[in-house]
Write an enzyme that holds these catalytic residues in place. Sequence first.
Site, PDB file in Angstrom:
ATOM      1  CB  SER A  67      -0.913   0.019   1.218  1.00 14.15           C
ATOM      2  OG  SER A  67      -1.710  -1.143   1.250  1.00 14.15           O
TER       3      SER A  67
HETATM    4  N1  SAH Z   1      -0.910  -4.858   4.150  1.00 13.67           N
HETATM    5  C1  SAH Z   1      -0.118  -4.803   2.932  1.00 13.67           C
HETATM    6  C2  SAH Z   1      -0.958  -4.663   1.696  1.00 13.67           C
HETATM    7  C3  SAH Z   1      -1.381  -5.974   1.225  1.00 13.67           C
HETATM    8  S1  SAH Z   1      -2.203  -6.006  -0.324  1.00 13.67           S
HETATM    9  C4  SAH Z   1       0.913  -3.691   3.035  1.00 13.67           C
HETATM   10  O1  SAH Z   1       1.452  -3.527   4.107  1.00 13.67           O
HETATM   11  O2  SAH Z   1       1.215  -3.039   2.069  1.00 13.67           O
HETATM   12  C5  SAH Z   1      -3.606  -6.975   0.109  1.00 13.67           C
HETATM   13  C6  SAH Z   1      -3.330  -8.391   0.512  1.00 13.67           C
HETATM   14  O3  SAH Z   1      -4.584  -8.953   0.885  1.00 13.67           O
HETATM   15  C7  SAH Z   1      -2.776  -9.288  -0.590  1.00 13.67           C
HETATM   16  O4  SAH Z   1      -1.569  -9.844  -0.180  1.00 13.67           O
HETATM   17  C8  SAH Z   1      -3.863 -10.349  -0.764  1.00 13.67           C
HETATM   18  O5  SAH Z   1      -3.348 -11.642  -1.058  1.00 13.67           O
HETATM   19  C9  SAH Z   1      -4.537 -10.324   0.598  1.00 13.67           C
HETATM   20  N2  SAH Z   1      -5.902 -10.859   0.632  1.00 13.67           N
HETATM   21  C10 SAH Z   1      -6.899 -10.720  -0.281  1.00 13.67           C
HETATM   22  N3  SAH Z   1      -8.002 -11.378   0.115  1.00 13.67           N
HETATM   23  C11 SAH Z   1      -7.706 -11.954   1.323  1.00 13.67           C
HETATM   24  C12 SAH Z   1      -8.425 -12.778   2.243  1.00 13.67           C
HETATM   25  N4  SAH Z   1      -9.685 -13.162   2.020  1.00 13.67           N
HETATM   26  N5  SAH Z   1      -7.800 -13.162   3.375  1.00 13.67           N
HETATM   27  C13 SAH Z   1      -6.507 -12.802   3.633  1.00 13.67           C
HETATM   28  N6  SAH Z   1      -5.783 -12.036   2.794  1.00 13.67           N
HETATM   29  C14 SAH Z   1      -6.358 -11.607   1.654  1.00 13.67           C
END
Ligand code: SAH
Length: 220
Positions: A69
Amino acid sequence: MSQRVRGIGMTSERTRLRMVERLRSAGVRDTGVLAAMAEIPRHIFVDDALASRAYDDVSLPLGHGQTISHPLTVARMCELVRAARPLGRVLEIGTGCGYQAAVLSRIAREVFSVERIAALLEQARVHILRELRLRNVRMKHADGRDGLPEAAPFDAIVIAAAAPEAPSALIDQLAPGGRMVLPLGNEKQRLCLIERSAAGVIDCMLEEVHFVPLRAGTLR
Ligand code: SAH
């Protein structure tokens, strides 16, 4: 501390502090969140080839079609759920590279983070546990739409992937006075803040954001 964690040039502490100054100029007020982001080396969470852009005001690819993000989005989500109070247990859905979990570990007593893609979670474990030795973060490979009933209730829940509506299992896992922040919508998304108050569950829609979708099931 290893050379990689310490950083140099575009990954140095000076570059990170400039990012924090820009967050302040963009309206982030919570000094606890700003201090956390000044401390956590964001560059170790991205691929070496992208490390020199880690402190730019952008989201970056993580592989597996996912992204780390935007720094301002991380700061805003942390500030919104913290509401300037001490946090006990926090749940993050969507660990990704682990950056936001690391930031949350500095403003909460305990962080639980759930990721559906096992390969990403393994990398996040290396950064959080081996490189930074953040001992108050627990990570789990699961579909986060069910939350984490075994560790509930939570003072705060941060969802880092967009859904058309807030998963009800997660609202149920909020402690009284607890706050949840998540991106709501499909193509067009807005941050939504949900608070469990004595009067019931209240929510409000905030700025436009762009997240990957919250998906069902798990992947290796
Ligand atoms: N928190 C991260 C951003 C992650 S992007 C940061 O620090 O930048 C979003 C993440 O959510 C992805 O890795 C994706 O695989 C995960 N995701 C999507 N759907 C999900 C679900 N149902 N359960 C757990 N993770 C999920």
